[in-house]
Design a protein around this motif. Structure first.
Motif, PDB file in Angstrom:
ATOM      1  N   GLU A  44     -40.675  15.765 -44.921  1.00 60.76           N
ATOM      2  CA  GLU A  44     -39.763  16.019 -43.808  1.00 60.76           C
ATOM      3  C   GLU A  44     -40.407  15.581 -42.498  1.00 60.76           C
ATOM      4  OE1 GLU A  44     -37.364  19.957 -45.400  1.00 60.76           O
ATOM      5  OE2 GLU A  44     -39.354  20.208 -44.506  1.00 60.76           O
ATOM      6  N   PHE A  45     -41.687  15.904 -42.338  1.00 58.16           N
ATOM      7  CA  PHE A  45     -42.398  15.541 -41.122  1.00 58.16           C
ATOM      8  C   PHE A  45     -42.393  14.025 -40.913  1.00 58.16           C
ATOM      9  CE2 PHE A  45     -46.382  14.320 -38.982  1.00 58.16           C
ATOM     10  CZ  PHE A  45     -46.156  14.925 -37.754  1.00 58.16           C
ATOM     11  N   ARG A  46     -42.714  13.255 -41.951  1.00 55.94           N
ATOM     12  CA  ARG A  46     -42.725  11.788 -41.834  1.00 55.94           C
ATOM     13  C   ARG A  46     -41.342  11.255 -41.483  1.00 55.94           C
ATOM     14  NH1 ARG A  46     -46.062  12.389 -46.211  1.00 55.94           N
ATOM     15  NH2 ARG A  46     -44.382  11.937 -47.692  1.00 55.94           N
ATOM     16  N   SER A  47     -40.322  11.787 -42.133  1.00 55.32           N
ATOM     17  CA  SER A  47     -38.951  11.345 -41.893  1.00 55.32           C
ATOM     18  C   SER A  47     -38.521  11.633 -40.454  1.00 55.32           C
ATOM     19  CB  SER A  47     -38.008  12.038 -42.878  1.00 55.32           C
ATOM     20  OG  SER A  47     -36.675  11.733 -42.605  1.00 55.32           O
TER      21      SER A  47
ATOM     22  N   ASN B 102     -30.149  15.151 -39.928  1.00 59.76           N
ATOM     23  CA  ASN B 102     -28.983  14.807 -40.735  1.00 59.76           C
ATOM     24  C   ASN B 102     -29.388  13.619 -41.602  1.00 59.76           C
ATOM     25  OD1 ASN B 102     -26.397  14.472 -41.778  1.00 59.76           O
ATOM     26  ND2 ASN B 102     -25.694  13.283 -40.018  1.00 59.76           N
ATOM     27  N   GLY B 103     -29.889  13.897 -42.798  1.00 60.93           N
ATOM     28  CA  GLY B 103     -30.381  12.824 -43.661  1.00 60.93           C
ATOM     29  C   GLY B 103     -31.589  12.155 -43.042  1.00 60.93           C
ATOM     30  N   LYS B 104     -31.490  10.853 -42.792  1.00 62.94           N
ATOM     31  CA  LYS B 104     -32.601  10.112 -42.192  1.00 62.94           C
ATOM     32  C   LYS B 104     -32.545  10.102 -40.668  1.00 62.94           C
ATOM     33  CE  LYS B 104     -33.589   7.149 -46.110  1.00 62.94           C
ATOM     34  NZ  LYS B 104     -34.835   7.739 -46.519  1.00 62.94           N
ATOM     35  N   GLN B 105     -31.497  10.692 -40.098  1.00 65.42           N
ATOM     36  CA  GLN B 105     -31.366  10.776 -38.645  1.00 65.42           C
ATOM     37  C   GLN B 105     -31.919  12.115 -38.173  1.00 65.42           C
ATOM     38  OE1 GLN B 105     -27.071  10.358 -38.774  1.00 65.42           O
ATOM     39  NE2 GLN B 105     -27.257   8.420 -37.669  1.00 65.42           N
ATOM     40  N   ALA B 106     -32.463  12.135 -36.957  1.00 65.40           N
ATOM     41  CA  ALA B 106     -32.982  13.389 -36.408  1.00 65.40           C
ATOM     42  C   ALA B 106     -33.014  13.324 -34.890  1.00 65.40           C
ATOM     43  CB  ALA B 106     -34.379  13.676 -36.945  1.00 65.40           C
TER      44      ALA B 106
ATOM     45  N   HIS C 172     -42.808  12.707 -29.332  1.00 69.25           N
ATOM     46  CA  HIS C 172     -41.527  13.367 -29.079  1.00 69.25           C
ATOM     47  C   HIS C 172     -41.423  14.732 -29.751  1.00 69.25           C
ATOM     48  CE1 HIS C 172     -39.990   9.793 -27.151  1.00 69.25           C
ATOM     49  NE2 HIS C 172     -40.417   9.084 -28.185  1.00 69.25           N
ATOM     50  N   LEU C 173     -42.306  15.013 -30.694  1.00 70.97           N
ATOM     51  CA  LEU C 173     -42.238  16.257 -31.452  1.00 70.97           C
ATOM     52  C   LEU C 173     -43.058  17.393 -30.849  1.00 70.97           C
ATOM     53  CD1 LEU C 173     -42.503  14.839 -35.080  1.00 70.97           C
ATOM     54  CD2 LEU C 173     -40.488  15.783 -33.950  1.00 70.97           C
TER      55      LEU C 173
ATOM     56  N   LYS D 281     -40.485  12.296 -37.826  1.00 68.38           N
ATOM     57  CA  LYS D 281     -41.341  11.549 -36.890  1.00 68.38           C
ATOM     58  C   LYS D 281     -40.823  10.124 -36.725  1.00 68.38           C
ATOM     59  CE  LYS D 281     -45.455  10.035 -38.080  1.00 68.38           C
ATOM     60  NZ  LYS D 281     -46.873   9.908 -38.424  1.00 68.38           N
ATOM     61  N   SER D 282     -40.445   9.501 -37.819  1.00 65.77           N
ATOM     62  CA  SER D 282     -39.913   8.148 -37.784  1.00 65.77           C
ATOM     63  C   SER D 282     -38.565   8.100 -37.064  1.00 65.77           C
ATOM     64  CB  SER D 282     -39.774   7.625 -39.211  1.00 65.77           C
ATOM     65  OG  SER D 282     -39.106   6.403 -39.235  1.00 65.77           O
ATOM     66  N   ALA D 283     -37.704   9.070 -37.341  1.00 62.94           N
ATOM     67  CA  ALA D 283     -36.353   9.072 -36.772  1.00 62.94           C
ATOM     68  C   ALA D 283     -36.332   9.321 -35.270  1.00 62.94           C
ATOM     69  CB  ALA D 283     -35.499  10.120 -37.478  1.00 62.94           C
TER      70      ALA D 283
END
Length: 113
Positions: free
Chosen positions: A42-45, A96-100, A55-56, A47-49
């Protein structure tokens, strides 16, 4: 839509995000970041999004100053600090899926509907 809201129990912005989706009758999965943290995947996803680690981080957090995060240079050290101290995350993190998104972002959430 499969919405996850990672937040802190006493965070006003997290409560606003939950209310935003509730008013639109969108089911959400709320996760207390401080209590449960975030899985590595989840963290990688996320962070990428959201465009990267910077930003985190909640720079207004007491932990940010206490742990001297501003002085950490290596990304691995910052990631470890986030993993060990989930209170450092800026909230809410809405996924939301691959969006964050990070923070209260209703304009972006509207595009997900």
């Amino acid at each position: 839509m499969n919405i996850q809201i990672f937040g802190k129990s006493k965070c006003f912005e997290t409560k606003k995000a939950e209310r935003y989706f509730k008013e639109r009758r969108v089911k959400v999965q709320s996760i207390d970041l401080v209590k449960y943290g975030m899985s590595p995947g989840e963290f990688r996803s996320v962070k990428s999004a959201v465009g990267g680690l910077e930003h985190l981080i909640d720079r207004q957090s007491k932990l940010y100053d206490q742990l001297h995060i501003a002085y950490l240079e290596r990304q691995e050290d910052i990631e470890r600090a986030l993993e060990e101290n989930p209170g450092l995350f800026a909230t809410p993190i809405v996924r939301n899926g691959k969006q964050a998104t990070v923070g209260y972002q209703p304009d972006i959430w509207k595009t997900w509907e």
